[in-house]
Design a protein around this motif. Structure first.
Motif, short mmCIF file in Angstrom:
data_model
loop_
_atom_site.label_atom_id
_atom_site.label_comp_id
_atom_site.label_asym_id
_atom_site.label_seq_id
_atom_site.Cartn_x
_atom_site.Cartn_y
_atom_site.Cartn_z
N ALA A 68 0.83 -1.20 0.00
CA ALA A 68 0.00 0.00 0.00
C ALA A 68 0.87 1.25 0.00
CB ALA A 68 -0.93 0.01 1.22
N ARG A 70 0.45 5.31 1.16
CA ARG A 70 -0.41 6.18 1.96
C ARG A 70 0.20 7.58 2.07
NH1 ARG A 70 -1.47 4.32 8.07
NH2 ARG A 70 0.62 5.18 8.38
N THR A 80 -5.25 6.55 0.59
CA THR A 80 -4.50 5.30 0.50
C THR A 80 -4.84 4.54 -0.79
OG1 THR A 80 -4.51 5.10 2.92
CG2 THR A 80 -3.99 3.12 1.66
N GLU A 82 -4.14 0.65 -2.28
CA GLU A 82 -3.67 -0.70 -1.96
C GLU A 82 -3.73 -1.55 -3.22
OE1 GLU A 82 -5.41 -0.68 2.63
OE2 GLU A 82 -6.58 -1.59 1.00
N CYS A 111 -9.67 6.28 1.91
CA CYS A 111 -9.08 7.29 2.79
C CYS A 111 -9.39 6.92 4.24
CB CYS A 111 -9.64 8.68 2.47
SG CYS A 111 -8.86 10.03 3.40
N ARG A 130 -12.92 1.85 1.80
CA ARG A 130 -12.21 1.47 0.58
C ARG A 130 -13.21 1.08 -0.50
NH1 ARG A 130 -8.85 3.07 3.47
NH2 ARG A 130 -6.84 2.15 4.07
#
Length: 234
Positions: A68, A70, A80, A82, A111, A130
């Motif tokens: 990930a 960030r 973020t 991923e 986020c 997400r």
């Protein structure tokens, strides 16, 4: 000066002498809080790797390899991204006689919000969301019973490509360890949003989402964060 006036003046002076230190302390706290919060928008960036998914893949027939990226904004907001590779190699079980093989990438975008009272603390308490997406094919294999001739016949089928969309709600905690190193874990609740192939209802494993029908999941992340120290903006 009358006695009443002298007493009133004494009371007012006493009250002022008691209030002034408290007002000064409150003003000092306000100035200190403003200085602490007067920071630049961009606070740093971090990369992380999920150890839990790797261990799961090593000890079971499914799991994922996930990293990930960030961004830290004001020590409060953490956009973020991923990405990972979901993998499964489920051998035909004795009940259904059906197995599955999957290897496909997946992506999540979201986020997190730092809920800690002191957002600049080395410990963070995060809540977030997400959006996840993957596109994959599954190779299904198993055994078909042949009623007329008796016995069984093995088979192997590759399904049509399926696009799968889902959402996640998460609760996470991470902590400073040393230098750029942090450790953190997250607990996640997943919800399917949409899929392109109705046959995906019978899929055994979905990359990034997990075992079909299991809405709960989690991660344990080793995090390397590069950030800037608190600095008052002009």
């Amino acid at each position: 000066m009358t006695a009443t006036l002298r007493i009133s003046l004494y009371v007012w002076l006493t009250a002022i002498s008691l209030l002034l230190p408290q007002c000064a302390a409150a003003e000092g706290n306000r100035v200190q809080e403003n200085e602490r919060d007067s920071i630049q928008l961009f606070r740093g960036v971090a990369v992380s790797y999920d150890l839990a998914g790797t261990v799961m893949r090593m000890v079971s027939d499914y799991g994922q390899y996930e990293a990930a990226l960030r961004v830290n904004l004001l020590d409060r907001y953490f956009p973020t991204i991923e990405a990972g590779l979901g993998s499964a190699n489920h051998e035909p079980d004795i009940v259904t006689q059906i197995g599955a093989k999957v290897n496909a990438p997946y992506f999540r975008l979201g986020c997190d919000l730092n809920m800690a009272k002191n957002k600049h603390d080395i410990y963070r308490v995060l809540v977030g969301a997400r959006y996840g997406f993957t596109s994959f094919k599954t190779e299904a294999e198993g055994i078909i019973n042949v009623p007329y001739w008796g016995g069984t016949v093995p088979y192997s089928v590759t399904t049509e490509r399926c696009a799968f969309h889902w959402a996640e709600l998460l609760f996470a905690v991470d902590a400073y360890i040393w230098g750029p190193l942090r450790l953190g874990w997250s607990f996640r609740y997943r919800m399917k949003l949409a899929q392109s192939d109705m046959g995906a209802n019978s899929l055994w494993y979905i990359p990034g989402f997990g075992k079909n029908g299991n809405k709960l999941g989690g991660t344990f992340n080793i995090i390397f964060e590069l950030g800037r120290k608190n600095k008052k903006t002009l």
